[in-house]
Design a protein around this motif. Structure first.
Motif, PDB file in Angstrom:
ATOM      1  N   ALA A 134       0.843  -1.212   0.000  1.00 30.06           N
ATOM      2  CA  ALA A 134       0.000   0.000   0.000  1.00 30.06           C
ATOM      3  C   ALA A 134       0.873   1.255   0.000  1.00 30.06           C
ATOM      4  O   ALA A 134       0.513   2.272  -0.614  1.00 30.06           O
ATOM      5  N   CYS A 135       2.012   1.184   0.682  1.00 32.58           N
ATOM      6  CA  CYS A 135       2.889   2.360   0.785  1.00 32.58           C
ATOM      7  C   CYS A 135       3.641   2.660  -0.506  1.00 32.58           C
ATOM      8  O   CYS A 135       4.342   3.668  -0.589  1.00 32.58           O
ATOM      9  N   GLU A 136       3.488   1.813  -1.505  1.00 34.60           N
ATOM     10  CA  GLU A 136       4.015   2.166  -2.835  1.00 34.60           C
ATOM     11  C   GLU A 136       3.108   3.210  -3.482  1.00 34.60           C
ATOM     12  O   GLU A 136       3.431   3.770  -4.532  1.00 34.60           O
ATOM     13  N   ASP A 137       1.943   3.480  -2.848  1.00 31.01           N
ATOM     14  CA  ASP A 137       1.034   4.534  -3.332  1.00 31.01           C
ATOM     15  C   ASP A 137       0.713   5.447  -2.139  1.00 31.01           C
ATOM     16  O   ASP A 137       1.383   5.382  -1.118  1.00 31.01           O
ATOM     17  N   ARG A 138      -0.327   6.247  -2.247  1.00 32.99           N
ATOM     18  CA  ARG A 138      -0.658   7.185  -1.170  1.00 32.99           C
ATOM     19  C   ARG A 138      -1.340   6.465  -0.005  1.00 32.99           C
ATOM     20  O   ARG A 138      -2.260   5.674  -0.211  1.00 32.99           O
ATOM     21  N   VAL A 139      -0.888   6.772   1.232  1.00 37.31           N
ATOM     22  CA  VAL A 139      -1.502   6.180   2.418  1.00 37.31           C
ATOM     23  C   VAL A 139      -1.956   7.312   3.335  1.00 37.31           C
ATOM     24  O   VAL A 139      -1.173   8.211   3.656  1.00 37.31           O
ATOM     25  N   ALA A 140      -3.217   7.263   3.745  1.00 34.86           N
ATOM     26  CA  ALA A 140      -3.750   8.345   4.578  1.00 34.86           C
ATOM     27  C   ALA A 140      -3.420   8.108   6.051  1.00 34.86           C
ATOM     28  O   ALA A 140      -3.040   9.036   6.767  1.00 34.86           O
ATOM     29  N   SER A 141      -3.562   6.881   6.521  1.00 34.89           N
ATOM     30  CA  SER A 141      -3.282   6.642   7.941  1.00 34.89           C
ATOM     31  C   SER A 141      -2.996   5.165   8.204  1.00 34.89           C
ATOM     32  O   SER A 141      -3.493   4.281   7.501  1.00 34.89           O
ATOM     33  N   ILE A 142      -2.155   4.947   9.219  1.00 37.17           N
ATOM     34  CA  ILE A 142      -1.891   3.583   9.704  1.00 37.17           C
ATOM     35  C   ILE A 142      -1.939   3.652  11.230  1.00 37.17           C
ATOM     36  O   ILE A 142      -1.258   4.475  11.852  1.00 37.17           O
ATOM     37  N   ALA A 143      -2.767   2.789  11.805  1.00 36.56           N
ATOM     38  CA  ALA A 143      -2.912   2.794  13.264  1.00 36.56           C
ATOM     39  C   ALA A 143      -2.901   1.354  13.771  1.00 36.56           C
ATOM     40  O   ALA A 143      -3.267   0.421  13.055  1.00 36.56           O
ATOM     41  N   ILE A 144      -2.456   1.199  15.018  1.00 39.32           N
ATOM     42  CA  ILE A 144      -2.455  -0.131  15.633  1.00 39.32           C
ATOM     43  C   ILE A 144      -3.000  -0.033  17.052  1.00 39.32           C
ATOM     44  O   ILE A 144      -2.707   0.927  17.774  1.00 39.32           O
ATOM     45  N   GLU A 145      -3.819  -1.018  17.395  1.00 38.52           N
ATOM     46  CA  GLU A 145      -4.301  -1.151  18.773  1.00 38.52           C
ATOM     47  C   GLU A 145      -3.691  -2.430  19.334  1.00 38.52           C
ATOM     48  O   GLU A 145      -3.788  -3.488  18.715  1.00 38.52           O
ATOM     49  N   THR A 146      -3.011  -2.306  20.469  1.00 45.57           N
ATOM     50  CA  THR A 146      -2.415  -3.462  21.136  1.00 45.57           C
ATOM     51  C   THR A 146      -3.152  -3.692  22.450  1.00 45.57           C
ATOM     52  O   THR A 146      -3.239  -2.778  23.280  1.00 45.57           O
ATOM     53  N   ARG A 147      -3.702  -4.891  22.603  1.00 48.64           N
ATOM     54  CA  ARG A 147      -4.490  -5.226  23.796  1.00 48.64           C
ATOM     55  C   ARG A 147      -3.811  -6.407  24.489  1.00 48.64           C
ATOM     56  O   ARG A 147      -3.587  -7.450  23.862  1.00 48.64           O
ATOM     57  N   LYS A 148      -3.467  -6.216  25.743  1.00 50.88           N
ATOM     58  CA  LYS A 148      -2.753  -7.284  26.452  1.00 50.88           C
ATOM     59  C   LYS A 148      -3.284  -7.408  27.876  1.00 50.88           C
ATOM     60  O   LYS A 148      -3.849  -6.454  28.431  1.00 50.88           O
ATOM     61  N   SER A 149      -3.011  -8.553  28.460  1.00 50.71           N
ATOM     62  CA  SER A 149      -3.371  -8.755  29.871  1.00 50.71           C
ATOM     63  C   SER A 149      -2.422  -7.936  30.744  1.00 50.71           C
ATOM     64  O   SER A 149      -1.310  -7.596  30.304  1.00 50.71           O
ATOM     65  N   PRO A 150      -2.823  -7.661  31.982  1.00 49.52           N
ATOM     66  CA  PRO A 150      -1.895  -6.966  32.890  1.00 49.52           C
ATOM     67  C   PRO A 150      -0.552  -7.684  33.005  1.00 49.52           C
ATOM     68  O   PRO A 150       0.502  -7.040  32.998  1.00 49.52           O
ATOM     69  N   ALA A 151      -0.548  -9.028  33.031  1.00 52.08           N
ATOM     70  CA  ALA A 151       0.721  -9.769  33.166  1.00 52.08           C
ATOM     71  C   ALA A 151       1.635  -9.516  31.976  1.00 52.08           C
ATOM     72  O   ALA A 151       2.859  -9.529  32.110  1.00 52.08           O
ATOM     73  N   SER A 152       1.055  -9.278  30.803  1.00 50.34           N
ATOM     74  CA  SER A 152       1.865  -9.060  29.595  1.00 50.34           C
ATOM     75  C   SER A 152       2.375  -7.616  29.491  1.00 50.34           C
ATOM     76  O   SER A 152       3.185  -7.320  28.617  1.00 50.34           O
ATOM     77  N   LEU A 153       1.848  -6.732  30.326  1.00 53.78           N
ATOM     78  CA  LEU A 153       2.284  -5.325  30.269  1.00 53.78           C
ATOM     79  C   LEU A 153       3.146  -4.936  31.471  1.00 53.78           C
ATOM     80  O   LEU A 153       3.882  -3.945  31.420  1.00 53.78           O
ATOM     81  N   HIS A 167      -2.348  -4.357  37.488  1.00 46.41           N
ATOM     82  CA  HIS A 167      -2.990  -5.495  38.157  1.00 46.41           C
ATOM     83  C   HIS A 167      -4.251  -5.073  38.919  1.00 46.41           C
ATOM     84  O   HIS A 167      -5.077  -5.909  39.259  1.00 46.41           O
ATOM     85  N   ALA A 168      -4.378  -3.760  39.161  1.00 52.17           N
ATOM     86  CA  ALA A 168      -5.563  -3.290  39.897  1.00 52.17           C
ATOM     87  C   ALA A 168      -6.753  -3.025  38.962  1.00 52.17           C
ATOM     88  O   ALA A 168      -7.873  -2.794  39.429  1.00 52.17           O
ATOM     89  N   LEU A 169      -6.527  -3.069  37.650  1.00 54.91           N
ATOM     90  CA  LEU A 169      -7.610  -2.747  36.703  1.00 54.91           C
ATOM     91  C   LEU A 169      -8.629  -3.891  36.672  1.00 54.91           C
ATOM     92  O   LEU A 169      -8.259  -5.059  36.633  1.00 54.91           O
ATOM     93  N   ARG A 170      -9.902  -3.526  36.664  1.00 58.11           N
ATOM     94  CA  ARG A 170     -10.965  -4.542  36.624  1.00 58.11           C
ATOM     95  C   ARG A 170     -11.634  -4.610  35.256  1.00 58.11           C
ATOM     96  O   ARG A 170     -12.325  -5.575  34.942  1.00 58.11           O
ATOM     97  N   THR A 171     -11.472  -3.553  34.454  1.00 59.07           N
ATOM     98  CA  THR A 171     -12.058  -3.545  33.106  1.00 59.07           C
ATOM     99  C   THR A 171     -10.996  -3.084  32.105  1.00 59.07           C
ATOM    100  O   THR A 171      -9.975  -2.490  32.496  1.00 59.07           O
ATOM    101  N   ALA A 172     -11.275  -3.346  30.816  1.00 64.80           N
ATOM    102  CA  ALA A 172     -10.335  -2.930  29.762  1.00 64.80           C
ATOM    103  C   ALA A 172     -10.140  -1.413  29.822  1.00 64.80           C
ATOM    104  O   ALA A 172     -11.112  -0.663  29.860  1.00 64.80           O
TER     105      ALA A 172
END
Ligand SMILES: NC(=O)C1=CN([C@@H]2O[C@H](COP(=O)(O)OP(=O)(O)OC[C@H]3O[C@@H](n4cnc5c(N)ncnc54)[C@H](O)[C@@H]3O)[C@@H](O)[C@H]2O)C=CC1
Ligand SMILES: O=C([O-])CC(=O)C(=O)O
Length: 271
Positions: A134-153, A167-172
């Protein structure tokens, strides 16, 4: 140097990814020889390689100095200790710590001067082939969402700086929004995917990342969204974390092996 038709591979780091790469290489891949391994605890490394069909040399990073290809699988802080000497002698460097590469982009000039090469495998990410196309042509935006467990962060410098107890978080909870360059400093062991995406696409400052700590997940989950002139696409991957180091998932070692296989295979599939 390489026996004819055989690339001598050196592994820098024998942690959660390095040990898997070592096992997969020892299982046998035509044209690749596991020649040397650098580990910080060499007695432990010897134990880990017990029963291998071929025993590589085990030592410090210097033990890799006559290999053709060095696979870097160190903590981000140690990246340059092997990246620079490998490229200075004109060898090939395969990079796992892609986030660390962002703050050492002068190494590209070193590689250009010596004939060395820097190869960043896809690692834990899906779709870099399409991003590059895609980057061989025009690209407007590239975004990434990374979702991990507390142990992985847990352990990321940003969490300590901001006083966030994952570790104290109860929701995403969204704990970080920024670009790939900022993310590499904030989460050096968690956002290599964003760095690889940035290098494949719009660069570290133009690649947006959001990190979510989610107590309900047990995978490392990455979703990429690309808006471009030639295609709009989303890629999504749920990776099983390594038990030894849940920050890293189990796909990266296999991605490194696929990348090494490409170096000696007469056929190459994908961009
Ligand atoms: N590109 C990608 O998609 C991904 C990249 N990674 C990155 O890959 C790298 C390796 O990850 P893991 O194996 O999970 O890390 P790990 O922490 O399990 O292993 C790193 C190993 O390097 C060793 N080490 C440290 N300094 C050393 C030195 N000077 N010489 C020799 N050995 C040394 C440590 O003792 C440890 O055994 C990390 O930077 C990680 O963030 C992780 C997952 C995905
Ligand atoms: O998901 C993984 O395996 C590791 C990860 O997020 C990264 O290093 O960027």
């Amino acid at each position: 140097m390489a026996r004819q038709g055989t690339l001598r591979i050196g592994l820098a780091g024998l942690g959660s990814i390095g040990v898997q790469v070592a096992r997969l290489l020892d299982a046998g891949i035509d044209g690749l020889t596991l020649a040397a391994v650098a580990a910080s605890d060499q007695d432990k490394a010897r134990q880990r390689l017990e029963g291998f069909r071929t025993q590589p040399r085990i030592g410090t990073l210097d033990a890799l100095s006559d290999t053709d290809v060095v696979v870097e699988m160190l903590p981000a802080r140690a990246f340059a200790d092997i990246a620079r000497p490998t490229l200075e002698r004109g060898a090939t460097l395969v990079v796992a710590s892609a986030g660390a590469l962002l703050s050492h982009m002068d190494l590209v000039d070193v590689a250009r001067r010596t004939g060395g090469r820097i190869i960043v495998p896809s690692g834990a990410i899906l779709g870099l082939d399409a991003v590059r196309a895609a980057c061989e042509d025009r690209v407007a935006s590239i975004a990434i969402e990374t979702r991990k467990s507390p142990a992985s962060l847990a352990g990321a410098p940003y969490l300590a700086q901001q006083g966030i107890d994952v570790h104290a978080l109860r929701t995403a909870t969204t704990i970080f929004r920024g670009n790939a360059e900022e993310a590499a400093r904030a989460f050096p062991a968690n956002t290599n995917v964003a760095a690889a995406l940035a290098l494949a696409g719009l660069g570290p400052r133009e690649t947006e990342i959001r990190v979510i700590a989610d107590p309900a997940v047990d995978r490392n989950i990455h979703t990429i969204t690309v808006e471009s002139a030639v295609a709009r696409f989303t890629s999504h991957i749920d990776i099983v974390p390594n038990p030894e180091n849940p920050r890293s998932g189990q796909l990266t070692s296999r991605s490194i092996i696929a990348c090494l296989r490409d170096m000696v295979s007469p056929v190459r599939i994908g961009t």
